[in-house]
Write an enzyme that holds these catalytic residues in place. Structure first.
Site, PDB file in Angstrom:
ATOM      1  N   CYS A 198      -8.837 -14.617  -8.339  1.00 37.95           N
ATOM      2  CA  CYS A 198      -9.601 -15.756  -7.814  1.00 37.95           C
ATOM      3  C   CYS A 198      -8.648 -16.857  -7.333  1.00 37.95           C
ATOM      4  CB  CYS A 198     -10.547 -16.391  -8.834  1.00 37.95           C
ATOM      5  SG  CYS A 198     -11.651 -15.228  -9.614  1.00 37.95           S
ATOM      6  N   ARG A 233      -6.546 -13.836  -2.777  1.00 39.74           N
ATOM      7  CA  ARG A 233      -6.677 -13.765  -4.235  1.00 39.74           C
ATOM      8  C   ARG A 233      -8.041 -13.225  -4.668  1.00 39.74           C
ATOM      9  NH1 ARG A 233      -2.835 -16.462  -6.797  1.00 39.74           N
ATOM     10  NH2 ARG A 233      -4.116 -16.583  -8.666  1.00 39.74           N
ATOM     11  N   TRP A 245     -12.832 -13.007  -7.269  1.00 43.74           N
ATOM     12  CA  TRP A 245     -12.616 -11.555  -7.425  1.00 43.74           C
ATOM     13  C   TRP A 245     -13.192 -11.236  -8.794  1.00 43.74           C
ATOM     14  CZ3 TRP A 245      -9.706  -8.199 -10.612  1.00 43.74           C
ATOM     15  CH2 TRP A 245      -9.477  -6.925 -10.093  1.00 43.74           C
ATOM     16  N   ASN A 254      -9.984 -19.688 -12.646  1.00 46.15           N
ATOM     17  CA  ASN A 254      -9.277 -18.440 -12.314  1.00 46.15           C
ATOM     18  C   ASN A 254      -8.676 -17.930 -13.610  1.00 46.15           C
ATOM     19  OD1 ASN A 254      -7.512 -16.459 -11.329  1.00 46.15           O
ATOM     20  ND2 ASN A 254      -5.926 -17.971 -10.884  1.00 46.15           N
ATOM     21  N   GLY A 255      -8.966 -16.675 -13.958  1.00 44.46           N
ATOM     22  CA  GLY A 255      -8.419 -16.101 -15.194  1.00 44.46           C
ATOM     23  C   GLY A 255      -9.495 -15.378 -15.970  1.00 44.46           C
ATOM     24  N   GLU A 315       5.577   4.963  -2.177  1.00 37.00           N
ATOM     25  CA  GLU A 315       5.195   3.755  -1.449  1.00 37.00           C
ATOM     26  C   GLU A 315       4.448   4.111  -0.157  1.00 37.00           C
ATOM     27  OE1 GLU A 315       4.877   0.859  -2.281  1.00 37.00           O
ATOM     28  OE2 GLU A 315       4.911  -0.384  -0.487  1.00 37.00           O
ATOM     29  N   LYS A 372       0.676   2.803   0.689  1.00 35.27           N
ATOM     30  CA  LYS A 372       0.360   2.043   1.909  1.00 35.27           C
ATOM     31  C   LYS A 372      -0.789   2.717   2.648  1.00 35.27           C
ATOM     32  CE  LYS A 372       1.737  -1.053   1.308  1.00 35.27           C
ATOM     33  NZ  LYS A 372       2.424  -1.364   0.147  1.00 35.27           N
ATOM     34  N   GLU A 397      -4.299   2.522   0.397  1.00 28.81           N
ATOM     35  CA  GLU A 397      -4.887   1.215   0.073  1.00 28.81           C
ATOM     36  C   GLU A 397      -5.509   0.516   1.272  1.00 28.81           C
ATOM     37  OE1 GLU A 397      -2.224  -1.754  -1.599  1.00 28.81           O
ATOM     38  OE2 GLU A 397      -0.601  -1.160  -0.273  1.00 28.81           O
ATOM     39  N   HIS A 453       3.177  23.559  -8.919  1.00 30.69           N
ATOM     40  CA  HIS A 453       2.638  23.658 -10.274  1.00 30.69           C
ATOM     41  C   HIS A 453       1.195  23.151 -10.348  1.00 30.69           C
ATOM     42  CE1 HIS A 453       6.445  24.993 -11.806  1.00 30.69           C
ATOM     43  NE2 HIS A 453       7.052  23.978 -11.196  1.00 30.69           N
ATOM     44  N   LYS A 495      -4.326  -9.615  -3.915  1.00 29.42           N
ATOM     45  CA  LYS A 495      -2.866  -9.608  -3.809  1.00 29.42           C
ATOM     46  C   LYS A 495      -2.189  -9.911  -5.133  1.00 29.42           C
ATOM     47  CE  LYS A 495       0.921 -10.523  -0.922  1.00 29.42           C
ATOM     48  NZ  LYS A 495       1.180  -9.099  -0.761  1.00 29.42           N
TER      49      LYS A 495
HETATM   50  C1  G6P Z   1      -1.189  -5.900  -6.319  1.00 29.87           C
HETATM   51  C2  G6P Z   1      -0.747  -5.893  -4.875  1.00 29.87           C
HETATM   52  C3  G6P Z   1       0.455  -4.978  -4.701  1.00 29.87           C
HETATM   53  C4  G6P Z   1       1.580  -5.400  -5.626  1.00 29.87           C
HETATM   54  C5  G6P Z   1       1.098  -5.437  -7.079  1.00 29.87           C
HETATM   55  C6  G6P Z   1       2.126  -6.103  -7.976  1.00 29.87           C
HETATM   56  O1  G6P Z   1      -1.745  -4.670  -6.658  1.00 29.87           O
HETATM   57  O2  G6P Z   1      -1.802  -5.458  -4.031  1.00 29.87           O
HETATM   58  O3  G6P Z   1       0.910  -5.059  -3.357  1.00 29.87           O
HETATM   59  O4  G6P Z   1       2.648  -4.499  -5.497  1.00 29.87           O
HETATM   60  O5  G6P Z   1      -0.097  -6.211  -7.187  1.00 29.87           O
HETATM   61  O6  G6P Z   1       2.211  -7.458  -7.604  1.00 29.87           O
HETATM   62  P1  G6P Z   1       3.477  -8.374  -7.833  1.00 29.87           P
HETATM   63  O7  G6P Z   1       3.064  -9.714  -7.319  1.00 29.87           O
HETATM   64  O8  G6P Z   1       3.734  -8.373  -9.311  1.00 29.87           O
HETATM   65  O9  G6P Z   1       4.621  -7.774  -7.081  1.00 29.87           O
END
Ligand code: G6P
Length: 622
Positions: A2, A27, A76, A112-113, A495, A499, A502, A518, A617
């Site tokens: 949030c 957020r 969120w 937020n929290g 990674e 990408k 997501e 396996h 994020k």
């Molecule tokens: C979320 C984001 C990712 C990120 C992860 C860790 O899931 O969508 O892109 O890698 O959090 O976030 P941080 O801020 O700790 O790198």
């Protein structure tokens, strides 16, 4: 999760609050709301479900809400579904409906929290005659403040500190009290919150970009502190209600850096900012032909005394750890474990003062990473944070901090922060190898020279992006994509796969190429896309064989390899070449075509690239 904002001054508050929320939508974005006061009048609460523009439409871009003091929230969901009734702000009054309109309440708040003991607190309040309209923990906390406010009658700061002592969990709270027009009260524990002041106005926000347009003078309110904010002024208090002095910090980065700058999406802009992010991060670490770790407080003696490195992170930052593991082990000859922060925090991993726990985090606020850092410190390990956001919780709490200089990252799917973390970890590995005497002077210098060529090589890959755009149009209807590789190429595959899934919502998995047989190979059928990453010469042939095993079961093959491996074209249906580099540093290059592939596939599918569904994020909940 949030995002919260607040404003008090002489201007109409609602448009400023909406503007701030727009910069915090990363957020969370399942609902939003505002509470604005017009002088002495009661607060007017407006909420809307869905993205922020619904709230903006409902309030005529804020113009329909008079008043110069207000708070806002973008949500969120954690407790309760994303509905009108659960959207913030929440009010202390026993109202029916969703707590919107002009509400007869002494306290109105956004949060937020997560309040962990909210069920127990709710019981207590029910007992005292409070009636609840939502399923949220926030409504409970707002009503608890109201309860202490009425019980002790010593004012808002006292009511808030009494509440803080009773609640468990994390929070950034912004509250308005009916008897205190023109003022906003705030409190924080383990969730981010900043307070900005200007000539005749003050601002609150979860993150700097929300207020940068209005002021650069910012207070970082400490954990378990309360703020009393009025136009142009902020006072801070500790849990005893005693006033504390906080330094005013000047934000130096550019507001334009937080805007799209002509690109269609923040993600594409941030992909293109990678050469700069990598170069800036390297420049902050490499000085006169040496990696300088003294700014991070790491001495050569500390590095020599290490017997183990544990890297702890979440999401893409964990993938950086996976890549760094190969580089650190190979160059510095140190045993390295890479742990998901959400797992690490509940395991009894043995740690000693000779273990370096490296917490990698873009935001520096990820709840699991922060908790893992605290566990590591409690168990006596030396801790190093590799963090992008200056002054964030992880940066403040770690023994040592190495900042990446990626600038603000807005797209939920990380790109430039990932690349900046990767280069920082490579530089760290090279320096550790040198200090521990596992590489020669000549090798050390050569590696540093090579690291400095990476930004330009990334730029060259970006010049070829149209090929990836073309290929993405061919795979737009794929159901499953498998990314495979061995060693460092496996870390890159992780990674690449994240990408893709997501932001395109295509199911995708990364597999260590040798492990496919396996079990997972049974999923390969006619036209399944398998993307092989082949940058490690020793493992090249082996991964090609694994790709061929897939091809003989009908798979369609794409390969990412370094210039010179032209024989891959005999096996793969589509091949992407990246410039040659030291094989330890290749992740910084090989990831770029995979980011572009994910990006263009999402665009071709008409999806919301920068704000994929269900994600946020900065994940500040467990
Ligand atoms: C979320 C984001 C990712 C990120 C992860 C860790 O899931 O969508 O892109 O890698 O959090 O976030 P941080 O801020 O700790 O790198």
């Amino acid at each position: 999760m949030c995002g919260i904002v607040g404003y008090t001054g002489n201007e109409q508050a609602a448009p400023i609050l909406l503007d701030g929320l727009a910069r915090l939508e990363y957020r969370g974005y399942d609902s939003a709301g505002l509470a604005v006061r017009d002088g002495e009048k009661l607060a007017e609460v407006v909420k809307a479900t869905g993205k922020l523009y619904h709230l903006a439409d409902k309030t005529d871009q804020g113009r329909a809400l008079p008043g110069a003091c207000g708070i806002g929230h973008t949500r969120w969901a954690t407790h309760g579904d994303p509905s009108m009734v659960n959207a913030h702000p929440h009010v202390s009054g026993n109202c029916s409906g969703s707590g919107s309109g002009q509400v007869e309440s002494d306290v109105v708040g956004v949060h937020n929290g997560i309040i962990e003991n909210f069920t127990e607190l709710k019981e207590k309040l029910l007992h005292h005659g409070y009636v609840f309209y939502s399923d949220t923990d926030t409504e409970v906390v707002v009503k608890l403040v109201d309860y202490y406010y009425k019980k002790y009658k010593i004012g808002p700061v006292d009511a808030i500190t009494r509440t803080m002592v009773r609640v468990r969990g994390s929070y950034a709270l912004a509250l308005m009290f009916r008897d205190y027009p023109g003022e906003i009260f705030a409190a924080r524990k383990d969730s981010p919150l900043i307070i900005g002041t200007a000539q005749d106005a003050s601002f609150l926000a979860s993150d700097v970009p929300a207020i940068l347009k209005y002021t650069r003078s910012v207070y970082y309110i400490g954990n378990l502190q309360v703020a009393r904010v009025s136009p142009g002024q902020a006072k801070f208090y500790d849990l005893n209600g005693d006033e504390v002095a906080l330094p005013l910090t000047e934000i130096t980065w550019d507001a334009a850096a937080a805007e799209k700058g002509g690109y269609e999406h923040f993600m594409l802009k941030e992909i293109h900012e990678q050469p700069a992010a990598v170069r800036d991060t390297l420049n902050s670490l490499v000085k006169e032909g040496r990696v300088v770790l003294s700014d991070a407080g790491l001495t050569d003696d500390m590095i020599r005394s290490l017997t183990q490195i544990d890297i702890v992170a979440c999401g893409s930052a964990w993938h950086v750890g996976m890549a760094a593991q190969y580089v650190l082990e190979d160059l510095a000859c140190l045993p390295v474990r890479v742990e998901l922060a959400s797992e690490f925090r509940y395991r009894s991993v043995p740690l000693t003062e000779h273990t370096l726990v490296v917490v990698i985090s873009q935001s520096g606020e990820t709840a699991d990473s922060l908790a893992a850092l605290r566990v590591a410190k409690e168990r006596g390990a030396l801790t190093l944070a590799v963090v992008n956001v200056i002054g964030s919780s992880i940066a403040r709490e770690a023994d040592h901090v190495l900042y990446t200089l990626a600038g603000p990252e807005i797209a939920v799917a990380t790109t430039k922060a990932y690349s900046a973390q990767l280069i920082a970890m490579d530089a760290l590995a090279v320096q550790m190898a040198w200090v521990r005497g596992t590489v020669s002077q000549e090798r050390y210098e050569k590696m540093l020279e090579e690291l400095c060529t990476i930004p330009d090589k990334i730029r060259r890959i970006l010049e070829e992006k149209e090929r990836l755009q073309w290929f993405s149009s061919k795979i737009v209807n794929a159901h499953d994509i498998f990314f495979i590789g061995r060693g460092l190429d496996y870390a890159i595959s992780l990674e690449g796969s994240l990408k893709m899934k997501e932001i395109s919502y295509i199911h995708s998995e990364a597999y260590a190429a040798g492990e496919l047989k396996h079990g997972t190979i049974s999923l390969i059928e006619h036209n399944t896309l398998v993307i092989g990453v082949l940058t490690q010469s020793l493992l090249f042939e082996k991964t090609v064989s694994n790709m061929m095993e897939c091809k003989s079961r009908g798979a369609y093959l794409m390969g990412v390899t370094t210039n010179g491996h032209f024989d891959l074209e005999d096996s793969a249906d589509f091949t992407v070449y990246i410039p040659k580099t030291d094989e330890h540093f290749v992740a910084s290059l090989a990831v770029v075509p995979l980011q572009l592939l994910g990006y263009y596939t999402s665009v071709s599918r008409g999806l919301d690239v920068d704000k994929p569904r269900n994600l946020a994020k900065s994940v500040t909940v467990e």
